[in-house]
Design a protein around this motif. Sequence first.
Motif, short mmCIF file in Angstrom:
data_model
loop_
_atom_site.label_atom_id
_atom_site.label_comp_id
_atom_site.label_asym_id
_atom_site.label_seq_id
_atom_site.Cartn_x
_atom_site.Cartn_y
_atom_site.Cartn_z
N ARG A 14 113.19 -16.89 8.43
CA ARG A 14 112.03 -16.18 7.92
C ARG A 14 110.80 -16.44 8.79
NH1 ARG A 14 108.34 -17.08 4.02
NH2 ARG A 14 108.10 -15.52 2.37
N ASN A 15 110.57 -17.71 9.14
CA ASN A 15 109.40 -18.05 9.95
C ASN A 15 109.50 -17.50 11.37
OD1 ASN A 15 108.11 -19.33 7.87
ND2 ASN A 15 108.89 -21.35 8.37
N LEU A 68 108.98 -13.82 11.21
CA LEU A 68 107.56 -13.52 10.97
C LEU A 68 106.76 -13.64 12.28
CD1 LEU A 68 105.46 -12.82 8.80
CD2 LEU A 68 105.06 -15.26 8.52
N LEU A 95 103.87 -6.85 3.03
CA LEU A 95 102.71 -7.70 3.34
C LEU A 95 101.43 -7.14 2.71
CD1 LEU A 95 103.17 -8.66 7.12
CD2 LEU A 95 103.44 -10.14 5.13
N LEU A 107 101.03 -8.19 -0.72
CA LEU A 107 100.54 -9.57 -0.88
C LEU A 107 99.02 -9.66 -0.76
CD1 LEU A 107 103.08 -11.85 1.00
CD2 LEU A 107 102.64 -11.75 -1.44
N LEU A 112 95.16 -12.03 -2.41
CA LEU A 112 94.13 -12.69 -1.61
C LEU A 112 92.75 -12.47 -2.23
CD1 LEU A 112 95.37 -11.63 1.94
CD2 LEU A 112 95.73 -13.82 0.82
N ARG A 124 97.34 -12.32 5.01
CA ARG A 124 98.54 -12.03 4.21
C ARG A 124 99.78 -12.69 4.83
NH1 ARG A 124 99.49 -5.70 5.82
NH2 ARG A 124 99.85 -6.14 7.99
N GLU A 125 99.82 -12.76 6.19
CA GLU A 125 100.96 -13.39 6.85
C GLU A 125 101.03 -14.87 6.51
OE1 GLU A 125 98.98 -11.27 8.38
OE2 GLU A 125 100.26 -9.68 9.20
N GLU A 126 99.84 -15.50 6.39
CA GLU A 126 99.81 -16.93 6.05
C GLU A 126 100.30 -17.15 4.63
OE1 GLU A 126 96.00 -17.82 8.95
OE2 GLU A 126 95.75 -17.95 6.79
N LEU A 127 99.92 -16.23 3.73
CA LEU A 127 100.39 -16.33 2.36
C LEU A 127 101.90 -16.17 2.30
CD1 LEU A 127 99.91 -16.57 -0.68
CD2 LEU A 127 99.40 -14.12 -0.74
N PHE A 128 102.41 -15.20 3.11
CA PHE A 128 103.85 -14.97 3.16
C PHE A 128 104.56 -16.23 3.65
CE2 PHE A 128 107.68 -13.61 5.50
CZ PHE A 128 108.33 -12.90 4.50
N ARG A 129 103.95 -16.88 4.67
CA ARG A 129 104.56 -18.10 5.21
C ARG A 129 104.52 -19.22 4.17
NH1 ARG A 129 105.61 -18.88 10.61
NH2 ARG A 129 104.15 -17.29 11.29
N GLU A 130 103.43 -19.27 3.41
CA GLU A 130 103.28 -20.31 2.39
C GLU A 130 104.31 -20.11 1.28
OE1 GLU A 130 101.33 -23.84 1.69
OE2 GLU A 130 101.05 -22.47 3.39
#
Lengths: 185, 320
Positions: free
Chosen positions: A75-76, A79, A98, A101, A105, B3-9
Amino acid sequence: MEDHEIVHLFLQRSQRAIIETKNKYGAYCRVIARNILSNDSDVEECENDTYLAAWEAIPPHLPRKFPVFLGRLTRNIALDKHGYNTAKKRNREFEVMLTELEGCLASPRTVEKEYEAGELANLISQFLYDTEVRARNIFIRRYWYSDSIGDLAMRFNMSSSKVKSILFRTRKKLRAYLDKEGGYL
Amino acid sequence: MKREELFREIGSIDDHLIEAAGNYEKAKGKRGISKKWMTALVACLVLYSSTSTVLLATEYYKHQSKELYIRYLTAEDMKLEPAEEYDAEKFLRALKSDNDEHVYIATNRLVECFNDPKLRIKALNELKPFVANDNQKIADAAAFAVDVLSKSYQSPYIYKLSDGSMIFTLFNHYSDYGSQNVLWRIKDNVLKVYLSFSEPSMYIKELIPSPDRKLVAVVTCSNKSEFIEIINVEKGRVSPELVESARVKFGAQNRLDTWIRSDHENYSFANNIEWKDNDTLEFEGSLAYQDTEMIKNVTVAYAFSKKDLKVTGLNQAKNP
């Protein structure tokens, strides 16, 4: 081969560890990568990078749940590749995910709080433990496994609009929860 | 936070949660058909499918010979046998005709004897007297044919390329507009048609090789338009047609009404065509828009290897 045996091969620095991992979890890693990336060669590269990352991580790391550990690596890496790709090459379905998500925020006007690595993940875990099982699993399948809405509808035997509505409500609750717990996002 | 950081978290949430979601069965709780019934159903389907496939295959092979199947219709197929063949004798006879046009056509067509050693010598001998013909067009055509058939290759209409091959046109400048729209090539001592153009590229106006002779700019035209293509003869690669491409690009850049006509005439022209280096061709274009109501003068530069077309306005102040 059992997971602990594969991990043991990694600890012994045996090349067979990679082969056995690929045999058992190759398809699993590819599915996770494919949900994030659109290009087949990127998916293949991501899978190979996952094996390499596992090889470098074990030892000293000793994964408790080997598939979750591999999935997390995939996954990482995927990404990172997604971020590296130009907008044209990106997986649109993943971009949509994304964008969803973004609803969790904080608005740009609020001051973001600094957080320790993993601290936010613990809070999200707490929130998910308190969430109803089906909504929790739908959330995790969407934002951890990056499943499409169509796949979720099929997996959970419900309409796509129902899936979207559950996800929307869960995101909204998560946002409220994180705000309450210290204005993280 | 992005949003990418949240996804990673989210990726770092508790392992148990991820595992539980991963093990969540597809369509859990959905009432399905029992395994027994499913097995029976699958068995029936397999039996039906295999039987019907065999029957269909048998029927197919029975009727195969009766079926009319044409994969691709070539021009030769359409003519039916016996196919029209190159008839050198017909052209040799035409040389004796009183009709200058026939003599001129025969003179050019006899170059096609090149690959047959006996015919080549025969045609060469028959053509030599025509070099001194009173009709200048016939004399020039005969001189060119003799040059090719005698393999001396001294004519300025023969372009020698870096790979050792040569290209040329026949019926050189037969019209005010240019030569026949067929490009011939001699490679390894064999003459073949390399490329032919269709309307509106009715004439080959000019062949302009690059300085290193690896590329050739082919300028074709009709009585209304001009076109340019760059060919890498050795590798068999052709650029897009540059005049129309420039017209469309410039039109889009300047929001001009740019229709493409069904006859592909563009009423546009190219001047001062020259190679800036071994890869870049530059020319001045006179591009027509709105049914020639508007003419835009531009400079066009095309880099062949990068496929990069640049179109910039030239003296725009002069244009309304």
